[in-house]
Design a protein around this motif. Structure first.
Motif, PDB file in Angstrom:
ATOM      1  N   TRP A  12       2.216   5.445  18.163  1.00  0.00           N
ATOM      2  CA  TRP A  12       1.720   5.012  16.843  1.00  0.00           C
ATOM      3  C   TRP A  12       1.938   3.506  16.681  1.00  0.00           C
ATOM      4  CZ3 TRP A  12      -0.864   6.287  12.456  1.00  0.00           C
ATOM      5  CH2 TRP A  12      -0.558   5.593  11.278  1.00  0.00           C
ATOM      6  N   GLU A  13       3.136   3.036  17.068  1.00  0.00           N
ATOM      7  CA  GLU A  13       3.405   1.590  16.988  1.00  0.00           C
ATOM      8  C   GLU A  13       2.428   0.816  17.872  1.00  0.00           C
ATOM      9  OE1 GLU A  13       8.133   2.310  16.775  1.00  0.00           O
ATOM     10  OE2 GLU A  13       7.481   0.750  18.180  1.00  0.00           O
ATOM     11  N   LEU A  14       2.090   1.423  19.013  1.00  0.00           N
ATOM     12  CA  LEU A  14       1.205   0.741  19.972  1.00  0.00           C
ATOM     13  C   LEU A  14      -0.278   0.945  19.651  1.00  0.00           C
ATOM     14  CD1 LEU A  14       3.109   1.621  23.289  1.00  0.00           C
ATOM     15  CD2 LEU A  14       3.090  -0.589  22.117  1.00  0.00           C
ATOM     16  N   GLY A  15      -0.570   1.747  18.601  1.00  0.00           N
ATOM     17  CA  GLY A  15      -1.960   1.842  18.149  1.00  0.00           C
ATOM     18  C   GLY A  15      -2.734   3.073  18.575  1.00  0.00           C
TER      19      GLY A  15
ATOM     20  N   MET B 215       6.475  17.657   2.432  1.00  0.00           N
ATOM     21  CA  MET B 215       5.445  17.590   3.478  1.00  0.00           C
ATOM     22  C   MET B 215       5.517  18.782   4.425  1.00  0.00           C
ATOM     23  SD  MET B 215       5.711  13.540   4.311  1.00  0.00           S
ATOM     24  CE  MET B 215       4.274  13.475   5.374  1.00  0.00           C
ATOM     25  N   PRO B 216       4.350  19.291   4.849  1.00  0.00           N
ATOM     26  CA  PRO B 216       4.330  20.452   5.731  1.00  0.00           C
ATOM     27  C   PRO B 216       4.633  20.088   7.181  1.00  0.00           C
ATOM     28  CG  PRO B 216       2.092  19.696   5.303  1.00  0.00           C
ATOM     29  CD  PRO B 216       3.003  18.799   4.510  1.00  0.00           C
ATOM     30  N   PHE B 217       5.300  20.999   7.890  1.00  0.00           N
ATOM     31  CA  PHE B 217       5.586  20.823   9.320  1.00  0.00           C
ATOM     32  C   PHE B 217       5.994  19.379   9.638  1.00  0.00           C
ATOM     33  CE2 PHE B 217       2.901  24.732  10.440  1.00  0.00           C
ATOM     34  CZ  PHE B 217       3.940  25.429  11.023  1.00  0.00           C
ATOM     35  N   THR B 218       6.889  18.830   8.815  1.00  0.00           N
ATOM     36  CA  THR B 218       7.307  17.426   8.967  1.00  0.00           C
ATOM     37  C   THR B 218       8.801  17.340   8.679  1.00  0.00           C
ATOM     38  OG1 THR B 218       5.170  16.627   8.158  1.00  0.00           O
ATOM     39  CG2 THR B 218       6.983  15.077   7.997  1.00  0.00           C
ATOM     40  N   PRO B 219       9.559  16.603   9.497  1.00  0.00           N
ATOM     41  CA  PRO B 219      10.954  16.353   9.108  1.00  0.00           C
ATOM     42  C   PRO B 219      10.958  15.379   7.919  1.00  0.00           C
ATOM     43  CG  PRO B 219      10.442  15.244  11.178  1.00  0.00           C
ATOM     44  CD  PRO B 219       9.189  15.954  10.758  1.00  0.00           C
ATOM     45  N   ASN B 220      11.003  15.901   6.704  1.00  0.00           N
ATOM     46  CA  ASN B 220      10.810  15.094   5.498  1.00  0.00           C
ATOM     47  C   ASN B 220      11.782  13.921   5.405  1.00  0.00           C
ATOM     48  OD1 ASN B 220       8.958  16.318   2.939  1.00  0.00           O
ATOM     49  ND2 ASN B 220       9.230  17.645   4.705  1.00  0.00           N
ATOM     50  N   LYS B 221      13.065  14.206   5.703  1.00  0.00           N
ATOM     51  CA  LYS B 221      14.062  13.144   5.509  1.00  0.00           C
ATOM     52  C   LYS B 221      13.802  11.982   6.468  1.00  0.00           C
ATOM     53  CE  LYS B 221      17.502  16.024   5.744  1.00  0.00           C
ATOM     54  NZ  LYS B 221      18.814  16.647   5.876  1.00  0.00           N
ATOM     55  N   THR B 222      13.525  12.309   7.718  1.00  0.00           N
ATOM     56  CA  THR B 222      13.268  11.262   8.722  1.00  0.00           C
ATOM     57  C   THR B 222      11.991  10.506   8.379  1.00  0.00           C
ATOM     58  OG1 THR B 222      14.052  12.922  10.260  1.00  0.00           O
ATOM     59  CG2 THR B 222      13.201  10.906  11.223  1.00  0.00           C
ATOM     60  N   PHE B 223      10.956  11.259   8.018  1.00  0.00           N
ATOM     61  CA  PHE B 223       9.666  10.619   7.742  1.00  0.00           C
ATOM     62  C   PHE B 223       9.782   9.632   6.594  1.00  0.00           C
ATOM     63  CE2 PHE B 223       5.687  10.120   5.522  1.00  0.00           C
ATOM     64  CZ  PHE B 223       4.756   9.972   6.537  1.00  0.00           C
ATOM     65  N   LYS B 224      10.485  10.050   5.539  1.00  0.00           N
ATOM     66  CA  LYS B 224      10.504   9.219   4.331  1.00  0.00           C
ATOM     67  C   LYS B 224      11.304   7.927   4.520  1.00  0.00           C
ATOM     68  CE  LYS B 224       9.159  13.113   1.614  1.00  0.00           C
ATOM     69  NZ  LYS B 224       9.486  14.279   0.796  1.00  0.00           N
ATOM     70  N   LYS B 225      12.180   7.928   5.535  1.00  0.00           N
ATOM     71  CA  LYS B 225      12.895   6.674   5.856  1.00  0.00           C
ATOM     72  C   LYS B 225      11.989   5.715   6.611  1.00  0.00           C
ATOM     73  CE  LYS B 225      17.449   8.675   6.293  1.00  0.00           C
ATOM     74  NZ  LYS B 225      17.941   9.608   7.285  1.00  0.00           N
TER      75      LYS B 225
ATOM     76  N   ARG C 238       4.766   6.945   8.163  1.00  0.00           N
ATOM     77  CA  ARG C 238       3.505   6.513   8.812  1.00  0.00           C
ATOM     78  C   ARG C 238       2.399   6.897   7.833  1.00  0.00           C
ATOM     79  NH1 ARG C 238       6.943   8.544  12.129  1.00  0.00           N
ATOM     80  NH2 ARG C 238       6.283  10.683  11.718  1.00  0.00           N
ATOM     81  N   ILE C 239       1.817   5.876   7.186  1.00  0.00           N
ATOM     82  CA  ILE C 239       0.844   6.149   6.125  1.00  0.00           C
ATOM     83  C   ILE C 239      -0.552   5.733   6.603  1.00  0.00           C
ATOM     84  CG2 ILE C 239       0.198   5.662   3.712  1.00  0.00           C
ATOM     85  CD1 ILE C 239       2.866   7.053   3.769  1.00  0.00           C
TER      86      ILE C 239
ATOM     87  N   MET D  25       0.823  -1.213   0.000  1.00  0.00           N
ATOM     88  CA  MET D  25       0.000   0.000   0.000  1.00  0.00           C
ATOM     89  C   MET D  25       0.861   1.269   0.000  1.00  0.00           C
ATOM     90  SD  MET D  25      -3.263  -0.739   0.042  1.00  0.00           S
ATOM     91  CE  MET D  25      -4.325   0.350   0.997  1.00  0.00           C
ATOM     92  N   LYS D  26       2.158   1.163   0.315  1.00  0.00           N
ATOM     93  CA  LYS D  26       2.972   2.388   0.370  1.00  0.00           C
ATOM     94  C   LYS D  26       3.222   2.916  -1.033  1.00  0.00           C
ATOM     95  CE  LYS D  26       5.681   2.240   4.587  1.00  0.00           C
ATOM     96  NZ  LYS D  26       5.010   1.110   5.235  1.00  0.00           N
TER      97      LYS D  26
END
Ligand SMILES: Cc1ncc(COP(=O)(O)O)c(C=O)c1O
Length: 436
Positions: free
Chosen positions: A395-398, A11-21, A24-25, A1-2
Protein backbone atom coordinates in the motif's frame (compact mmCIF):
# COMPACT_ATOMS: atom_id res chain seq x y z
CA UNK A 1 -9.24 14.43 4.24
CA UNK A 2 -9.18 11.99 7.19
CA UNK A 3 -12.40 11.87 9.23
CA UNK A 4 -11.60 13.29 12.68
CA UNK A 5 -13.18 10.47 14.65
CA UNK A 6 -12.74 6.88 13.56
CA UNK A 7 -14.12 5.35 16.74
CA UNK A 8 -17.85 5.29 15.96
CA UNK A 9 -17.46 2.84 13.12
CA UNK A 10 -16.98 -0.85 13.89
CA UNK A 11 -15.14 -2.09 10.82
CA UNK A 12 -15.78 -5.58 9.42
CA UNK A 13 -13.02 -8.21 9.20
CA UNK A 14 -10.51 -5.55 10.30
CA UNK A 15 -8.26 -5.22 13.35
CA UNK A 16 -10.03 -2.01 14.43
CA UNK A 17 -7.51 -0.88 17.02
CA UNK A 18 -4.51 -1.28 14.71
CA UNK A 19 -6.29 0.25 11.74
CA UNK A 20 -7.44 3.33 13.60
CA UNK A 21 -3.88 4.10 14.71
CA UNK A 22 -2.64 3.97 11.12
CA UNK A 23 -5.65 4.15 8.77
CA UNK A 24 -5.66 3.53 5.05
CA UNK A 25 -8.38 5.78 3.65
CA UNK A 26 -9.61 5.57 0.06
CA UNK A 27 -11.38 8.62 -1.35
CA UNK A 28 -11.77 7.86 -5.03
CA UNK A 29 -11.32 5.30 -7.79
CA UNK A 30 -10.99 5.28 -11.56
CA UNK A 31 -10.29 2.37 -13.93
CA UNK A 32 -7.38 0.37 -12.45
CA UNK A 33 -6.64 2.72 -9.54
CA UNK A 34 -7.83 3.79 -6.14
CA UNK A 35 -7.00 7.28 -4.90
CA UNK A 36 -5.84 7.51 -1.30
CA UNK A 37 -6.58 10.45 1.00
CA UNK A 38 -3.00 11.68 0.55
CA UNK A 39 -3.63 11.91 -3.19
CA UNK A 40 -1.74 8.83 -4.36
CA UNK A 41 -2.86 6.52 -7.16
CA UNK A 42 -2.95 2.97 -5.82
CA UNK A 43 -3.01 0.17 -8.40
CA UNK A 44 -5.91 -2.18 -7.65
CA UNK A 45 -4.49 -5.71 -7.86
CA UNK A 46 -7.57 -7.23 -6.23
CA UNK A 47 -10.57 -5.65 -8.04
CA UNK A 48 -11.55 -4.39 -4.60
CA UNK A 49 -12.66 -7.65 -3.05
CA UNK A 50 -12.69 -9.75 -6.25
CA UNK A 51 -15.63 -7.74 -7.51
CA UNK A 52 -14.85 -4.68 -9.68
CA UNK A 53 -14.26 -6.75 -12.81
CA UNK A 54 -14.80 -3.93 -15.34
CA UNK A 55 -12.61 -1.50 -13.41
CA UNK A 56 -13.69 1.51 -11.37
CA UNK A 57 -15.89 4.48 -12.11
CA UNK A 58 -17.64 3.12 -15.20
CA UNK A 59 -19.80 5.87 -16.72
CA UNK A 60 -22.29 3.45 -18.27
CA UNK A 61 -23.13 1.96 -14.87
CA UNK A 62 -23.22 5.39 -13.26
CA UNK A 63 -25.74 6.61 -15.84
CA UNK A 64 -27.86 3.45 -15.55
CA UNK A 65 -28.07 3.82 -11.77
CA UNK A 66 -28.83 7.53 -11.95
CA UNK A 67 -31.57 7.06 -14.54
CA UNK A 68 -33.09 4.12 -12.69
CA UNK A 69 -33.48 6.09 -9.47
CA UNK A 70 -35.37 8.74 -11.43
CA UNK A 71 -37.56 6.20 -13.22
CA UNK A 72 -38.33 3.64 -10.49
CA UNK A 73 -36.34 3.87 -7.27
CA UNK A 74 -37.94 0.90 -5.57
CA UNK A 75 -40.79 -1.52 -5.92
CA UNK A 76 -41.72 -4.37 -3.57
CA UNK A 77 -40.51 -7.75 -4.81
CA UNK A 78 -43.18 -9.80 -3.03
CA UNK A 79 -46.34 -10.11 -5.17
CA UNK A 80 -45.19 -7.37 -7.60
CA UNK A 81 -42.69 -7.27 -10.42
CA UNK A 82 -40.76 -4.66 -12.37
CA UNK A 83 -39.40 -5.20 -15.89
CA UNK A 84 -35.67 -5.03 -15.19
CA UNK A 85 -35.59 -7.98 -12.79
CA UNK A 86 -37.12 -10.24 -15.45
CA UNK A 87 -34.79 -8.80 -18.07
CA UNK A 88 -31.77 -9.41 -15.88
CA UNK A 89 -32.84 -12.98 -15.06
CA UNK A 90 -33.17 -13.61 -18.82
CA UNK A 91 -29.76 -12.12 -19.51
CA UNK A 92 -28.15 -14.26 -16.82
CA UNK A 93 -29.65 -17.55 -17.98
CA UNK A 94 -28.44 -16.75 -21.50
CA UNK A 95 -24.81 -16.81 -20.34
CA UNK A 96 -25.03 -19.46 -17.57
CA UNK A 97 -24.81 -23.21 -18.36
CA UNK A 98 -27.64 -24.45 -20.51
CA UNK A 99 -29.78 -26.23 -17.94
CA UNK A 100 -29.64 -23.31 -15.48
CA UNK A 101 -32.70 -21.30 -16.32
CA UNK A 102 -34.08 -19.77 -13.11
CA UNK A 103 -32.70 -16.97 -10.95
CA UNK A 104 -33.47 -15.93 -7.37
CA UNK A 105 -32.12 -12.50 -6.37
CA UNK A 106 -30.62 -11.36 -3.06
CA UNK A 107 -28.17 -8.68 -1.92
CA UNK A 108 -24.82 -10.33 -1.29
CA UNK A 109 -22.80 -13.48 -1.65
CA UNK A 110 -23.73 -14.58 1.85
CA UNK A 111 -27.41 -14.26 1.02
CA UNK A 112 -26.98 -16.02 -2.33
CA UNK A 113 -25.45 -18.92 -0.40
CA UNK A 114 -28.11 -19.02 2.31
CA UNK A 115 -30.76 -18.88 -0.43
CA UNK A 116 -29.10 -21.84 -2.19
CA UNK A 117 -29.02 -23.92 1.00
CA UNK A 118 -32.66 -23.14 1.77
CA UNK A 119 -33.72 -23.90 -1.80
CA UNK A 120 -31.87 -27.24 -1.60
CA UNK A 121 -33.75 -28.22 1.57
CA UNK A 122 -37.15 -27.03 0.34
CA UNK A 123 -36.62 -28.82 -2.99
CA UNK A 124 -35.79 -32.15 -1.36
CA UNK A 125 -38.91 -31.90 0.76
CA UNK A 126 -41.11 -30.82 -2.16
CA UNK A 127 -40.14 -33.89 -4.19
CA UNK A 128 -40.87 -36.23 -1.34
CA UNK A 129 -37.32 -36.68 -0.01
CA UNK A 130 -37.81 -34.85 3.27
CA UNK A 131 -35.18 -36.96 5.04
CA UNK A 132 -32.51 -35.34 2.88
CA UNK A 133 -31.62 -32.47 5.21
CA UNK A 134 -27.86 -32.73 5.71
CA UNK A 135 -25.62 -30.08 4.12
CA UNK A 136 -22.03 -30.88 3.22
CA UNK A 137 -19.37 -28.17 2.90
CA UNK A 138 -15.61 -28.49 2.70
CA UNK A 139 -12.74 -27.71 5.03
CA UNK A 140 -11.18 -24.31 4.19
CA UNK A 141 -14.33 -23.29 2.30
CA UNK A 142 -15.66 -19.74 2.53
CA UNK A 143 -19.33 -19.15 1.89
CA UNK A 144 -19.90 -15.77 3.49
CA UNK A 145 -20.98 -14.93 6.99
CA UNK A 146 -24.62 -15.96 7.41
CA UNK A 147 -25.23 -18.83 9.82
CA UNK A 148 -25.78 -21.13 6.84
CA UNK A 149 -22.58 -19.99 5.16
CA UNK A 150 -20.37 -20.32 8.24
CA UNK A 151 -21.85 -23.72 9.03
CA UNK A 152 -20.90 -25.21 5.67
CA UNK A 153 -17.77 -23.03 5.53
CA UNK A 154 -14.51 -24.45 6.80
CA UNK A 155 -12.36 -21.56 8.05
CA UNK A 156 -11.85 -21.94 11.77
CA UNK A 157 -11.87 -18.25 12.82
CA UNK A 158 -15.14 -17.69 10.98
CA UNK A 159 -16.73 -20.54 12.96
CA UNK A 160 -15.14 -20.84 16.40
CA UNK A 161 -16.70 -17.72 17.94
CA UNK A 162 -20.27 -18.41 16.92
CA UNK A 163 -21.58 -21.33 18.90
CA UNK A 164 -23.04 -24.46 17.42
CA UNK A 165 -24.25 -22.93 14.11
CA UNK A 166 -26.52 -25.15 11.96
CA UNK A 167 -26.89 -28.76 13.00
CA UNK A 168 -26.66 -31.59 10.51
CA UNK A 169 -23.65 -30.30 8.61
CA UNK A 170 -20.47 -32.16 7.68
CA UNK A 171 -17.36 -31.35 5.67
CA UNK A 172 -15.29 -32.89 2.90
CA UNK A 173 -11.53 -32.74 3.28
CA UNK A 174 -9.90 -29.75 1.62
CA UNK A 175 -7.79 -30.25 -1.50
CA UNK A 176 -4.65 -28.31 -0.59
CA UNK A 177 -1.53 -30.47 -0.84
CA UNK A 178 1.64 -28.36 -1.01
CA UNK A 179 3.89 -31.43 -0.56
CA UNK A 180 2.82 -32.69 -3.99
CA UNK A 181 1.51 -29.61 -5.74
CA UNK A 182 3.60 -26.58 -4.69
CA UNK A 183 4.35 -24.11 -7.51
CA UNK A 184 1.83 -25.73 -9.88
CA UNK A 185 1.01 -23.60 -12.88
CA UNK A 186 -2.76 -23.73 -13.24
CA UNK A 187 -4.60 -26.77 -11.91
CA UNK A 188 -2.59 -28.98 -9.57
CA UNK A 189 -1.85 -32.50 -10.82
CA UNK A 190 -2.57 -34.49 -7.66
CA UNK A 191 -5.70 -34.88 -5.59
CA UNK A 192 -8.70 -35.71 -7.83
CA UNK A 193 -9.31 -38.73 -5.58
CA UNK A 194 -10.09 -36.38 -2.68
CA UNK A 195 -13.58 -36.09 -4.19
CA UNK A 196 -14.07 -39.67 -3.00
CA UNK A 197 -14.25 -38.23 0.49
CA UNK A 198 -17.94 -37.81 -0.29
CA UNK A 199 -18.20 -41.62 -0.26
CA UNK A 200 -16.88 -41.58 3.32
CA UNK A 201 -19.63 -39.15 4.34
CA UNK A 202 -22.24 -41.22 2.50
CA UNK A 203 -21.01 -44.30 4.40
CA UNK A 204 -21.29 -42.37 7.64
CA UNK A 205 -24.64 -40.60 7.17
CA UNK A 206 -26.30 -42.40 4.23
CA UNK A 207 -27.24 -40.55 1.05
CA UNK A 208 -30.89 -40.55 2.10
CA UNK A 209 -30.00 -37.89 4.70
CA UNK A 210 -27.88 -35.64 2.46
CA UNK A 211 -29.49 -32.72 0.61
CA UNK A 212 -26.54 -30.95 -0.99
CA UNK A 213 -22.80 -30.46 -1.26
CA UNK A 214 -21.47 -26.91 -1.60
CA UNK A 215 -17.96 -26.02 -2.77
CA UNK A 216 -16.19 -23.08 -4.35
CA UNK A 217 -14.87 -24.32 -7.73
CA UNK A 218 -11.72 -22.40 -6.80
CA UNK A 219 -11.43 -21.59 -3.11
CA UNK A 220 -10.52 -17.91 -2.78
CA UNK A 221 -10.67 -16.45 0.70
CA UNK A 222 -8.86 -19.37 2.25
CA UNK A 223 -5.78 -18.51 0.19
CA UNK A 224 -6.52 -19.36 -3.45
CA UNK A 225 -6.76 -23.13 -3.85
CA UNK A 226 -7.40 -24.23 -7.44
CA UNK A 227 -9.04 -27.67 -7.59
CA UNK A 228 -6.86 -30.64 -8.55
CA UNK A 229 -7.31 -31.79 -12.15
CA UNK A 230 -10.45 -33.93 -12.44
CA UNK A 231 -11.67 -33.25 -8.89
CA UNK A 232 -14.83 -31.32 -9.76
CA UNK A 233 -15.89 -33.81 -12.45
CA UNK A 234 -15.53 -36.63 -9.93
CA UNK A 235 -17.50 -34.71 -7.32
CA UNK A 236 -20.27 -34.12 -9.87
CA UNK A 237 -20.38 -37.85 -10.69
CA UNK A 238 -20.63 -38.81 -7.04
CA UNK A 239 -23.37 -36.26 -6.33
CA UNK A 240 -25.37 -37.61 -9.28
CA UNK A 241 -24.76 -41.21 -8.20
CA UNK A 242 -26.11 -40.48 -4.71
CA UNK A 243 -28.90 -38.11 -5.74
CA UNK A 244 -27.28 -35.19 -3.90
CA UNK A 245 -27.45 -31.62 -5.20
CA UNK A 246 -24.16 -29.96 -6.13
CA UNK A 247 -23.90 -26.24 -5.40
CA UNK A 248 -21.06 -24.13 -6.79
CA UNK A 249 -20.36 -20.98 -4.82
CA UNK A 250 -19.17 -18.74 -7.66
CA UNK A 251 -19.26 -15.48 -5.76
CA UNK A 252 -15.70 -14.76 -6.85
CA UNK A 253 -15.42 -16.91 -9.97
CA UNK A 254 -18.49 -15.85 -11.97
CA UNK A 255 -18.37 -13.04 -14.55
CA UNK A 256 -15.11 -13.56 -16.32
CA UNK A 257 -12.56 -14.39 -13.66
CA UNK A 258 -11.90 -17.69 -15.50
CA UNK A 259 -12.42 -16.15 -18.94
CA UNK A 260 -15.92 -17.64 -19.01
CA UNK A 261 -19.22 -16.40 -17.55
CA UNK A 262 -18.95 -19.06 -14.82
CA UNK A 263 -16.30 -21.47 -13.58
CA UNK A 264 -18.83 -24.23 -14.28
CA UNK A 265 -18.32 -23.54 -17.99
CA UNK A 266 -14.55 -23.33 -17.60
CA UNK A 267 -14.47 -26.77 -15.95
CA UNK A 268 -17.29 -28.17 -18.07
CA UNK A 269 -19.02 -29.32 -14.89
CA UNK A 270 -22.62 -28.25 -14.39
CA UNK A 271 -23.77 -28.01 -10.79
CA UNK A 272 -27.45 -27.94 -9.81
CA UNK A 273 -27.17 -24.48 -8.27
CA UNK A 274 -24.74 -21.57 -8.74
CA UNK A 275 -24.40 -18.70 -6.25
CA UNK A 276 -23.01 -15.42 -7.53
CA UNK A 277 -22.76 -11.76 -6.44
CA UNK A 278 -19.86 -9.26 -6.51
CA UNK A 279 -19.06 -8.66 -10.22
CA UNK A 280 -22.73 -9.13 -11.11
CA UNK A 281 -23.07 -5.36 -10.68
CA UNK A 282 -19.36 -4.63 -10.97
CA UNK A 283 -19.75 -4.14 -7.19
CA UNK A 284 -21.43 -0.77 -7.60
CA UNK A 285 -24.71 -1.81 -5.96
CA UNK A 286 -24.98 -4.84 -3.66
CA UNK A 287 -26.65 -7.81 -5.35
CA UNK A 288 -26.55 -11.60 -5.18
CA UNK A 289 -28.15 -14.27 -7.34
CA UNK A 290 -28.84 -17.97 -6.93
CA UNK A 291 -29.29 -19.70 -10.27
CA UNK A 292 -30.88 -23.14 -10.39
CA UNK A 293 -31.40 -25.92 -12.91
CA UNK A 294 -34.85 -26.50 -14.42
CA UNK A 295 -35.44 -29.69 -12.45
CA UNK A 296 -35.24 -27.77 -9.15
CA UNK A 297 -37.50 -24.91 -10.19
CA UNK A 298 -40.00 -27.20 -11.92
CA UNK A 299 -40.16 -29.52 -8.97
CA UNK A 300 -40.87 -26.61 -6.64
CA UNK A 301 -43.55 -25.24 -8.97
CA UNK A 302 -45.22 -28.64 -9.34
CA UNK A 303 -44.96 -30.04 -5.85
CA UNK A 304 -44.58 -27.28 -3.25
CA UNK A 305 -47.42 -27.63 -0.77
CA UNK A 306 -48.50 -23.96 -0.59
CA UNK A 307 -49.46 -21.31 -3.13
CA UNK A 308 -46.19 -19.53 -2.39
CA UNK A 309 -43.71 -22.15 -3.56
CA UNK A 310 -40.71 -20.79 -1.64
CA UNK A 311 -41.12 -18.99 1.69
CA UNK A 312 -38.00 -16.92 1.29
CA UNK A 313 -37.05 -13.49 -0.04
CA UNK A 314 -35.54 -10.11 0.83
CA UNK A 315 -36.99 -6.59 0.82
CA UNK A 316 -34.35 -5.78 -1.76
CA UNK A 317 -34.52 -8.97 -3.88
CA UNK A 318 -34.10 -7.81 -7.48
CA UNK A 319 -33.85 -4.15 -6.43
CA UNK A 320 -34.46 -2.02 -9.55
CA UNK A 321 -31.28 0.01 -9.07
CA UNK A 322 -29.18 -3.13 -8.61
CA UNK A 323 -30.79 -4.63 -11.73
CA UNK A 324 -29.93 -1.50 -13.72
CA UNK A 325 -26.33 -1.67 -12.50
CA UNK A 326 -26.13 -5.40 -13.34
CA UNK A 327 -27.55 -4.94 -16.85
CA UNK A 328 -25.06 -2.16 -17.55
CA UNK A 329 -22.22 -4.32 -16.18
CA UNK A 330 -23.20 -7.26 -18.39
CA UNK A 331 -23.28 -4.88 -21.37
CA UNK A 332 -19.77 -3.68 -20.61
CA UNK A 333 -18.41 -7.22 -20.19
CA UNK A 334 -19.86 -8.13 -23.58
CA UNK A 335 -19.15 -4.94 -25.55
CA UNK A 336 -15.54 -4.77 -24.39
CA UNK A 337 -14.91 -8.53 -24.66
CA UNK A 338 -13.60 -8.54 -21.10
CA UNK A 339 -14.03 -12.27 -20.48
CA UNK A 340 -11.94 -12.95 -23.58
CA UNK A 341 -9.25 -10.44 -22.65
CA UNK A 342 -9.07 -12.04 -19.18
CA UNK A 343 -7.89 -15.24 -20.87
CA UNK A 344 -4.91 -13.42 -22.41
CA UNK A 345 -4.09 -11.51 -19.23
CA UNK A 346 -4.31 -14.73 -17.23
CA UNK A 347 -1.63 -16.35 -19.40
CA UNK A 348 0.66 -13.38 -18.87
CA UNK A 349 -0.08 -13.18 -15.14
CA UNK A 350 0.74 -16.87 -14.69
CA UNK A 351 4.29 -16.33 -15.96
CA UNK A 352 4.85 -13.11 -14.02
CA UNK A 353 3.46 -14.59 -10.79
CA UNK A 354 5.66 -17.68 -11.04
CA UNK A 355 8.72 -15.52 -11.65
CA UNK A 356 8.58 -14.77 -7.90
CA UNK A 357 9.68 -18.34 -7.18
CA UNK A 358 12.94 -18.08 -5.26
CA UNK A 359 12.02 -14.79 -3.59
CA UNK A 360 12.85 -14.75 0.12
CA UNK A 361 10.30 -16.71 2.22
CA UNK A 362 8.05 -17.58 -0.76
CA UNK A 363 6.91 -21.20 -0.26
CA UNK A 364 4.25 -21.60 -2.96
CA UNK A 365 2.73 -19.83 -5.96
CA UNK A 366 -0.69 -20.82 -7.31
CA UNK A 367 -2.82 -19.51 -10.15
CA UNK A 368 -5.89 -20.19 -12.23
CA UNK A 369 -7.79 -17.85 -14.53
CA UNK A 370 -7.10 -14.24 -13.62
CA UNK A 371 -6.29 -15.21 -10.04
CA UNK A 372 -2.88 -15.78 -8.52
CA UNK A 373 -1.47 -16.28 -5.05
CA UNK A 374 1.97 -15.99 -3.54
CA UNK A 375 2.29 -17.76 -0.20
CA UNK A 376 4.98 -16.70 2.23
CA UNK A 377 6.20 -18.78 5.10
CA UNK A 378 4.50 -17.90 8.37
CA UNK A 379 6.58 -16.50 11.21
CA UNK A 380 6.77 -18.90 14.09
CA UNK A 381 3.94 -18.15 16.50
CA UNK A 382 2.63 -15.28 14.37
CA UNK A 383 0.64 -16.73 11.50
CA UNK A 384 -0.54 -14.01 9.14
CA UNK A 385 1.84 -11.32 10.39
CA UNK A 386 4.08 -11.43 7.32
CA UNK A 387 1.05 -11.35 5.00
CA UNK A 388 -0.39 -8.36 6.83
CA UNK A 389 2.91 -6.47 6.76
CA UNK A 390 3.37 -7.22 3.05
CA UNK A 391 -0.08 -5.78 2.36
CA UNK A 392 0.77 -2.61 4.31
CA UNK A 393 4.13 -2.22 2.61
CA UNK A 394 2.58 -2.66 -0.86
CA UNK A 395 0.00 0.00 0.00
CA UNK A 396 2.85 2.39 0.87
CA UNK A 397 4.49 1.48 -2.44
CA UNK A 398 1.27 2.11 -4.38
CA UNK A 399 -0.38 -1.28 -4.93
CA UNK A 400 -3.40 -2.79 -3.21
CA UNK A 401 -2.91 -6.51 -2.64
CA UNK A 402 -4.91 -8.77 -0.36
CA UNK A 403 -3.47 -10.94 2.37
CA UNK A 404 -5.38 -14.04 3.40
CA UNK A 405 -3.21 -15.11 6.29
CA UNK A 406 0.25 -15.37 4.75
CA UNK A 407 -1.06 -15.83 1.23
CA UNK A 408 -1.11 -12.77 -0.98
CA UNK A 409 -3.94 -12.93 -3.47
CA UNK A 410 -4.17 -11.17 -6.83
CA UNK A 411 -7.44 -10.81 -8.75
CA UNK A 412 -7.18 -7.59 -10.76
CA UNK A 413 -10.01 -6.08 -12.78
CA UNK A 414 -10.31 -7.80 -16.16
CA UNK A 415 -9.20 -4.56 -17.87
CA UNK A 416 -5.68 -4.94 -16.43
CA UNK A 417 -2.76 -4.28 -18.79
CA UNK A 418 0.42 -6.35 -18.89
CA UNK A 419 2.57 -3.51 -17.56
CA UNK A 420 0.20 -3.21 -14.60
CA UNK A 421 0.60 -6.93 -13.94
CA UNK A 422 4.37 -6.33 -13.95
CA UNK A 423 3.93 -3.51 -11.45
CA UNK A 424 1.72 -5.63 -9.17
CA UNK A 425 4.31 -8.36 -8.84
CA UNK A 426 7.44 -6.15 -8.80
CA UNK A 427 5.95 -4.18 -5.92
CA UNK A 428 4.87 -7.33 -4.10
CA UNK A 429 8.37 -8.76 -4.46
CA UNK A 430 9.83 -5.59 -2.93
CA UNK A 431 7.28 -5.71 -0.13
CA UNK A 432 8.08 -9.35 0.65
CA UNK A 433 11.82 -8.74 0.52
CA UNK A 434 11.48 -5.88 3.02
CA UNK A 435 10.09 -8.24 5.69
CA UNK A 436 12.19 -10.00 8.30
C1 LIG B 1 -16.90 -17.80 -2.28
C2 LIG B 1 -17.59 -16.72 -1.52
N1 LIG B 1 -18.84 -16.91 -1.09
C3 LIG B 1 -19.52 -15.98 -0.42
C4 LIG B 1 -18.94 -14.77 -0.14
C5 LIG B 1 -19.69 -13.75 0.65
O1 LIG B 1 -20.05 -12.68 -0.11
P1 LIG B 1 -20.56 -11.32 0.61
O2 LIG B 1 -19.38 -10.77 1.33
O3 LIG B 1 -21.05 -10.50 -0.54
O4 LIG B 1 -21.66 -11.70 1.53
C6 LIG B 1 -17.63 -14.51 -0.57
C7 LIG B 1 -16.97 -13.23 -0.29
O5 LIG B 1 -15.80 -13.04 -0.49
C8 LIG B 1 -16.93 -15.53 -1.27
O6 LIG B 1 -15.67 -15.34 -1.67
Amino acid sequence: MKPNNLESLWMPFTPNKTFKKDPRIIVGAKDMHFISDDGRNILDATAGLWCVNAGHGRKKIQDAVYNQIGELDYSPPFQFGHPKQFELANRLVEIFPEEMNHVFFSNSGSEAVDSALKIALAYQRARGKASKTRLIGRERGYHGVGFGGISVGGMVKNRMYFGSMLSGVDHLRHTHNPELNAFSKGLPEYGAELANDLERLVQLHDASTIAAVIVEPIAGSTGVLPPPKGYLKKLRELCTKHDILLIFDEVISAFGRMGTPTAAEFFDVTPDIICCAKALTNATIPMGATVVQDHIYNSMMDHADAPIELFHGYTYSGHPVACAAALASLDIYKEEGLFESAVESAKYMQEVAHSLKGTKNVIDIRNMGLIAAVEIEAREGAIGSRGFEAMKKAWELGVMIRANGDTIAFSPPLIVKNEQIDEMFETTKKAIESLN
